[in-house]
Scaffold this motif. Structure first.
Motif, PDB file in Angstrom:
ATOM      1  N   ALA A  56      -3.206   6.016   7.329  1.00 50.77           N
ATOM      2  CA  ALA A  56      -2.122   5.298   8.006  1.00 50.77           C
ATOM      3  C   ALA A  56      -0.868   5.256   7.135  1.00 50.77           C
ATOM      4  O   ALA A  56       0.262   5.425   7.629  1.00 50.77           O
ATOM      5  CB  ALA A  56      -2.582   3.890   8.362  1.00 50.77           C
ATOM      6  N   VAL A  57      -1.055   5.028   5.845  1.00 52.24           N
ATOM      7  CA  VAL A  57       0.082   4.987   4.931  1.00 52.24           C
ATOM      8  C   VAL A  57       0.759   6.349   4.849  1.00 52.24           C
ATOM      9  O   VAL A  57       1.996   6.445   4.839  1.00 52.24           O
ATOM     10  CB  VAL A  57      -0.369   4.526   3.529  1.00 52.24           C
ATOM     11  N   LEU A  58      -0.041   7.399   4.818  1.00 50.67           N
ATOM     12  CA  LEU A  58       0.533   8.746   4.761  1.00 50.67           C
ATOM     13  C   LEU A  58       1.358   9.042   6.012  1.00 50.67           C
ATOM     14  O   LEU A  58       2.394   9.718   5.931  1.00 50.67           O
ATOM     15  CB  LEU A  58      -0.571   9.784   4.588  1.00 50.67           C
ATOM     16  N   GLU A  59       0.916   8.544   7.162  1.00 47.52           N
ATOM     17  CA  GLU A  59       1.715   8.715   8.376  1.00 47.52           C
ATOM     18  C   GLU A  59       3.068   8.031   8.237  1.00 47.52           C
ATOM     19  O   GLU A  59       4.098   8.567   8.657  1.00 47.52           O
ATOM     20  CB  GLU A  59       0.949   8.166   9.587  1.00 47.52           C
ATOM     21  N   ASP A  60       3.061   6.827   7.638  1.00 55.44           N
ATOM     22  CA  ASP A  60       4.330   6.139   7.383  1.00 55.44           C
ATOM     23  C   ASP A  60       5.221   6.962   6.461  1.00 55.44           C
ATOM     24  O   ASP A  60       6.425   7.128   6.710  1.00 55.44           O
ATOM     25  CB  ASP A  60       4.074   4.770   6.757  1.00 55.44           C
ATOM     26  N   LEU A  61       4.650   7.461   5.379  1.00 56.91           N
ATOM     27  CA  LEU A  61       5.435   8.233   4.412  1.00 56.91           C
ATOM     28  C   LEU A  61       5.993   9.507   5.034  1.00 56.91           C
ATOM     29  O   LEU A  61       7.120   9.924   4.734  1.00 56.91           O
ATOM     30  CB  LEU A  61       4.570   8.570   3.195  1.00 56.91           C
ATOM     31  N   LEU A  62       5.195  10.140   5.907  1.00 56.10           N
ATOM     32  CA  LEU A  62       5.681  11.330   6.599  1.00 56.10           C
ATOM     33  C   LEU A  62       6.809  10.975   7.564  1.00 56.10           C
ATOM     34  O   LEU A  62       7.792  11.721   7.695  1.00 56.10           O
ATOM     35  CB  LEU A  62       4.528  11.995   7.360  1.00 56.10           C
ATOM     36  N   ASN A 112       0.829  -1.206   0.000  1.00 55.86           N
ATOM     37  CA  ASN A 112       0.000   0.000   0.000  1.00 55.86           C
ATOM     38  C   ASN A 112       0.862   1.253   0.000  1.00 55.86           C
ATOM     39  O   ASN A 112       0.555   2.239  -0.686  1.00 55.86           O
ATOM     40  CB  ASN A 112      -0.924   0.005   1.216  1.00 55.86           C
ATOM     41  N   LEU A 113       1.958   1.210   0.763  1.00 57.73           N
ATOM     42  CA  LEU A 113       2.838   2.379   0.834  1.00 57.73           C
ATOM     43  C   LEU A 113       3.451   2.678  -0.531  1.00 57.73           C
ATOM     44  O   LEU A 113       3.475   3.845  -0.958  1.00 57.73           O
ATOM     45  CB  LEU A 113       3.933   2.136   1.872  1.00 57.73           C
ATOM     46  N   ARG A 114       3.917   1.648  -1.219  1.00 58.02           N
ATOM     47  CA  ARG A 114       4.512   1.857  -2.539  1.00 58.02           C
ATOM     48  C   ARG A 114       3.474   2.384  -3.532  1.00 58.02           C
ATOM     49  O   ARG A 114       3.769   3.242  -4.363  1.00 58.02           O
ATOM     50  CB  ARG A 114       5.131   0.550  -3.049  1.00 58.02           C
ATOM     51  N   THR A 115       2.261   1.872  -3.428  1.00 62.07           N
ATOM     52  CA  THR A 115       1.200   2.314  -4.335  1.00 62.07           C
ATOM     53  C   THR A 115       0.866   3.780  -4.097  1.00 62.07           C
ATOM     54  O   THR A 115       0.763   4.578  -5.038  1.00 62.07           O
ATOM     55  CB  THR A 115      -0.060   1.453  -4.140  1.00 62.07           C
ATOM     56  N   VAL A 116       0.712   4.146  -2.837  1.00 63.07           N
ATOM     57  CA  VAL A 116       0.381   5.539  -2.512  1.00 63.07           C
ATOM     58  C   VAL A 116       1.523   6.470  -2.898  1.00 63.07           C
ATOM     59  O   VAL A 116       1.301   7.568  -3.450  1.00 63.07           O
ATOM     60  CB  VAL A 116       0.040   5.669  -1.013  1.00 63.07           C
ATOM     61  N   TRP A 117       2.755   6.047  -2.643  1.00 64.96           N
ATOM     62  CA  TRP A 117       3.924   6.864  -3.028  1.00 64.96           C
ATOM     63  C   TRP A 117       3.939   7.133  -4.531  1.00 64.96           C
ATOM     64  O   TRP A 117       4.180   8.255  -4.974  1.00 64.96           O
ATOM     65  CB  TRP A 117       5.197   6.158  -2.584  1.00 64.96           C
ATOM     66  N   ARG A 118       3.661   6.090  -5.308  1.00 64.76           N
ATOM     67  CA  ARG A 118       3.650   6.252  -6.766  1.00 64.76           C
ATOM     68  C   ARG A 118       2.556   7.231  -7.199  1.00 64.76           C
ATOM     69  O   ARG A 118       2.793   8.112  -8.033  1.00 64.76           O
ATOM     70  CB  ARG A 118       3.428   4.898  -7.438  1.00 64.76           C
TER      71      ARG A 118
END
Length: 400
Positions: free
Chosen positions: A54-60, A22-28
């Motif tokens: 939740a993924v955005l929190e990880d990316l931040l 999910n993180l890779r997908t959102v980052w892309r």
């Protein structure tokens, strides 16, 4: 280890695996559409809004994205937007040639922060490593970035790279490069993880990321100059082959055998080879009044409608078409991108090559010239270095 001969059962996906995906997908999606809101990310990915949050929190936390505004939209009802943070980490990219060493410091978007080139004519492989270290130090110092922010290096070399141990073979252009443990040597000297890749493969990657190859899902990058090399992209993925030797099209032709230092060695027949040395032998008979003939002069005369030079161009087109046909008949690529000192002369070569391919193949590919020219290898190294650095940051975060 499975020794029974049966296929191993795939491991089930864990919550951590799904989280990483999910993180890779959102980052892309953020990289392609920034600035973009949570709700827009959810709609674009099909991932629920709570999961996106939740993924955005990880990316931040990783530092890959930052909150931003989008003044172009007017009133946004308090929505928060996100964009990539390319300065979160850096990588270095190198194009190793016989005469030039090109280097760039890049951010996580693959864009050059700073570039430096060095003259390296006559340097052997070990000395080339030292020159790369010096360029890397200059780049970091001049750009005023923290040396610790440089997480990866990608090195483009002229030769076949064994993906298992990073050793280089079929590398005649740089002294000492044959059998050179490039990945180990560069990694030790640069004090960072290193990926070593064939330069023409990187050129193909560069064309796909930032050049002519971006218009096709499958294409062949064919570089014709002092030698001939090919990089193949299928389904958006660079195809390296089992031993890293995919695209070595010289091997597709029955060789002549010539006397070398270790006995008889195979060589592409001169009548088939489109490289500069071979075609200049043909040109010598067609342009007998020209002394110290170079391909630049042949193309200059052809543009002035010299009959002999135009004949050389037609012969070169025939040879190029033979190389293209070998690959296109097997993998049916949509596009062929010509590069290298000879291949870039598209105004003279594209039409006659296309004519021959139309006769040879039931579904001939489109033809274009490289949009990146001599910068294709470095552009590919930069794009790959950026993506590998992002992957490294993600891995470190989840395994930290």
């Amino acid at each position: 280890m499975n020794t029974s001969g049966a296929r191993p059962t795939p491991a089930p996906a864990t919550s951590a695996t799904v989280r990483e995906l999910n993180l890779r997908t959102v980052w892309r999606v953020i990289g392609e559409n920034a600035p973009i809101s949570r709700a827009e990310i959810s709609r674009a990915t099909g991932i629920s809004k709570p999961t996106v949050s939740a993924v955005l929190e990880d990316l931040l936390q990783i530092g890959l994205v930052v909150e931003t505004a989008d003044a172009s939209r007017g009133f946004t009802y308090g929505a928060v937007f996100f964009k990539p943070r390319p300065e979160a980490a850096h990588a270095v990219a190198f194009d190793v040639g016989a005469r030039h060493l090109r280097a760039a410091l890049v951010g996580l978007d693959g864009a050059e922060v700073l570039r430096r080139d060095a003259e390296v004519d006559g340097l052997d492989a070990d000395a080339m490593v030292g020159a790369a270290v010096q360029l890397a130090k200059e780049l970091v110092k001049t750009a005023a970035v923290d040396p610790a922010s440089v997480k990866h290096a990608v090195i483009g070399v002229p030769g076949v790279v064994d993906r298992r141990d990073g050793r280089v073979s079929q590398a005649a252009n740089v002294s000492g490069m044959e059998g050179f443990a490039a990945r180990e040597k560069f990694s030790e000297a640069l004090q960072t993880p290193v990926t070593v890749e064939n330069d023409i493969n990187l050129a193909a990657h560069g064309e796909y990321a930032r050049g002519s190859g971006g218009s096709a899902d499958s294409f062949l990058f064919l570089s014709i100059g002092t030698g001939v090399g090919a990089g193949l992209v299928l389904g958006g993925n660079l195809v390296r082959g089992f031993k890293g030797a995919a695209g070595e099209l010289d091997s597709a032709f029955e060789p002549d055998f010539v006397e070398g230092p270790d006995g008889l060695e195979p060589e592409v027949p001169t009548s088939m080879d489109p490289c500069a040395m071979a075609i200049l032998q043909y040109a010598a008979d067609k342009l007998p009044d020209e002394h110290d003939l170079a391909m630049e002069r042949v193309f200059e005369l052809a543009r002035a409608d010299d009959a002999g030079a135009l004949d050389v161009v037609r012969e070169e087109a025939r040879r190029i078409a033979n190389y293209v046909a070998v690959a296109a008949a097997v993998v049916d690529v949509e596009l062929v991108v010509l590069g290298g000192g000879i291949g870039l002369n598209g105004d003279l070569l594209l039409a006659p090559v296309a004519e021959r391919l139309a006769v040879r193949l039931p579904y001939p590919p489109r033809l274009e010239t490289s949009a990146l020219g001599s910068g294709a290898v470095l552009a590919g190294a930069a794009a790959l270095a950026a993506s590998l650095t992002v992957e490294q940051l993600i891995r470190d975060y989840f395994r930290g």
